[in-house]
Structures are given as structure tokens and as C-alpha cells.
Design an enzyme around this catalytic site. Sequence first.
Site, PDB file in Angstrom:
ATOM      1  N   PHE A 113      16.952  -2.768 -21.700  1.00  0.00           N
ATOM      2  CA  PHE A 113      17.163  -3.844 -20.736  1.00  0.00           C
ATOM      3  C   PHE A 113      15.854  -4.596 -20.479  1.00  0.00           C
ATOM      4  O   PHE A 113      15.234  -5.075 -21.412  1.00  0.00           O
ATOM      5  CB  PHE A 113      17.817  -3.306 -19.466  1.00  0.00           C
ATOM      6  N   SER A 114      15.414  -4.691 -19.232  1.00  0.00           N
ATOM      7  CA  SER A 114      14.325  -5.616 -18.915  1.00  0.00           C
ATOM      8  C   SER A 114      12.939  -5.163 -19.352  1.00  0.00           C
ATOM      9  O   SER A 114      11.981  -5.925 -19.215  1.00  0.00           O
ATOM     10  CB  SER A 114      14.320  -5.928 -17.419  1.00  0.00           C
ATOM     11  N   ILE A 115      12.808  -3.967 -19.907  1.00  0.00           N
ATOM     12  CA  ILE A 115      11.527  -3.655 -20.550  1.00  0.00           C
ATOM     13  C   ILE A 115      11.361  -4.556 -21.775  1.00  0.00           C
ATOM     14  O   ILE A 115      10.250  -4.765 -22.259  1.00  0.00           O
ATOM     15  CB  ILE A 115      11.421  -2.163 -20.914  1.00  0.00           C
TER      16      ILE A 115
END
Length: 392
Positions: A113-115
Site C-alpha cells: 500500500f502506501s509504502i
Amino acid sequence: MTGKSAFEARYGFARKDVRLETWRLSPFNRWSFQNVGELVPSAHVAAAPGGESQAKSLGTLLDEKVALGGGAETVEAFLNRSNTDGLTILKAGKLVGDWSAPHMPFGSRHIIFSISKSVTAILAGILEGEGVFDPDAPVTKYIPEAKGSAYGDASVRNVLDMTVSLDFEEAYLDPESAFARYRRSTLWNPGGGSESLTAFLMTIQRLSEPHGQTYRYRSPNSDVLGILVERASGMRVTELLREKLWLPLGAASDMSVTVDMEGTARTAGGMSMTPRDLARIGEMMRQGGTANGRRIVPEAWVRDTVATGGSREAWQRGTMVFLFPKGRYRNKWYQTGRDSGAFCGIGIHGQWLYVNPKAEVVIAKMSSQPEPVDDKLDEDIVAFLEALSGMV
């Protein structure tokens, strides 16, 4: 005979029940987060031949207790409580060990996801070091069609630091929101295919507040960053990832990133990789931008990203101060403000890349938490990761 398929026996639900409508919901996410490419179109980034070494047990560390807000619990108990799928720990660049839930075979890829935002920012740092990407330039230098959108008078720095004054909310669970339309444009939700990701991004308008004043966590900024690095370099994100990061890093397994109807990479959240390779990224950042004796990203960029850069005032005006009261945000990475100098990348549903420079520890944690965001659990996770850093 139970009449259940092997899939049902293993996961507790049928494969046919995992669809675009359900793939981010529990319990289906215990499988889908490792198999995003079966649900959303994805582009492949190949690692060099060789493969990964065998899993290494964390041994008695799993039985040690960690003091958290609700009392002491063992490492393994917390991994289970926080819906961990896979974990890798490095100490001074050496493998401490791995942990995998029964439903995640060792070596499986998992969406981060947002990594993905943090990884994309590394590409921006590499290109900046090569002199082909200017973080202080206006967005329109690279994306002229952004004129008339919220990005029309924003700088690349605003995009990197989440200080674009964007009229957009991260309404993960609202099917009628602009966020749902955004996800349709990425092909993550049913009904996609009529509007591309780039076309959607160019429709978002701005708030009245000037850019640069407030940290606002808005995922579209990071998809814009993906387009920016492509325009600046003349290469696709997948080409940049392989040539400038994945091969120099020594990644042992392939990775992937979801793409839209035009092949635009979902750089805000669509990358999948193994816990080991995610930990390698963290170790490269801990080492100031080097891996395998090779410079990948400029040391000055890493130092600015994880230690010295970012506006404390903008962070204080944002909504995540509760998690890192003394923190800052720079180039899609979080500075925790802790005495350990810890910094991290974070993704919804429990994805963490936690780097503790003082302890020389890197922890990659991949999860399938039922809720996209759980503030109380996030506070426990930060305390857990900080404590675990001192136990290895």
C-alpha cells in the site's frame, strides 16, 4: 470428504468470493493482499536470477514479552493480534529472522500500500541526484496539463511533502465519495475503465489555503509523483524501478505494481514485494543510500529525508500528530521524532517499514488488518516496533 476445495480448506472462504468488491475486506484480504495481480492489472519488475535464501526462525524472541498500553504480551501474540502476515528483521545489515502467518508462505509477495509512496520518492531522489529532476520546480514544468487543477500552481516539493492544498478526502469506506471515483480510475474498484488515473488527477481542485502550509495526507499526490518521475526521466516507473533500484539493491524476488487502463502505475499504493526485499530497502536507507557497496541514492537526499528536512510546523497542523508528536514528513517518509532517530514508511491495513538507526535495526511488517486505518492499533505498533528494535 468435506466437499471443500483446497483453497477453502486453507483460507476459510472460496476463491470466487474474492472480487473487486471484496478484496480489501477481511477475511478475504488474507489471500488477496498476496495475490493482487489476480484482481487488478499489474506490471512486473524482475529481480536478478538467484532467488531468496531460506526462512530463518525468530526462535525464542517470539516468546519474549513487550510492554504495551494494554499490558505485556509476547512478540508472537502481538504479531497475531495485529494481523501480521509476514515479518523480517535485520540488525546491522544481518538477518535476525522471519515470521510468517500460516496463510502466507515464506517468499510470497504482499501489497505494501502506501509504502509504495516512499519507494517512489526514492526514484525521485535518484533522478534528482542525476540532475534530471528538480524538486523545487512547478509541477507544470513536467505535467503542463496540470494547469487548471490543484497542481497548477503547486511545486514538486509540495507533492513530495504532502503540502498540496488539495480539496480531497481519504474516505476509504465511502462508496459515493471522490475517493471511490479515484479508486475506480486505478481499476481497484468495480466500474473502472471509463476514466484513466491521469485524467482523474487533473480534475482535482485546490482549497483556498496556500500550498506548503499544512501536511495533508492525500494519496493522489503520490500518483502525481509517479507521473512526474516518468515525465522527467522518459522512462516508465517499472523501468526506473528495475534499473535504478531493484537490481542495484540486490532484491532477491520479483515485485509488481498495479496499473490503470493506460498502464499508469499506482505509485501511491500498488506495489507488492516480499518482506525480505522491503527490509532491504529499509537497510539501504539506514546505510545512507548504499547497498552492496554501491551508491543508489545520494546521501544528502537520504539525510534530508529521514533526519533534517521537512516542516515541523506543517506537520503540527496536520492530523497525524497523535502518532508522532515530534515528527516531520519529508519525501514520502515519516520522521518519528524519537530519540532513536527512527523513520518509517506506513501503509493502510498494517504495512510498516520501520528503521531504527540507533539500534541499527530494520523491521518490515506486512499485515491484513480488517480496517484500513486503526489509530489505537497504530500507536501500539509504533511502541511494539520501537521496543522490538531494542530486543534483537
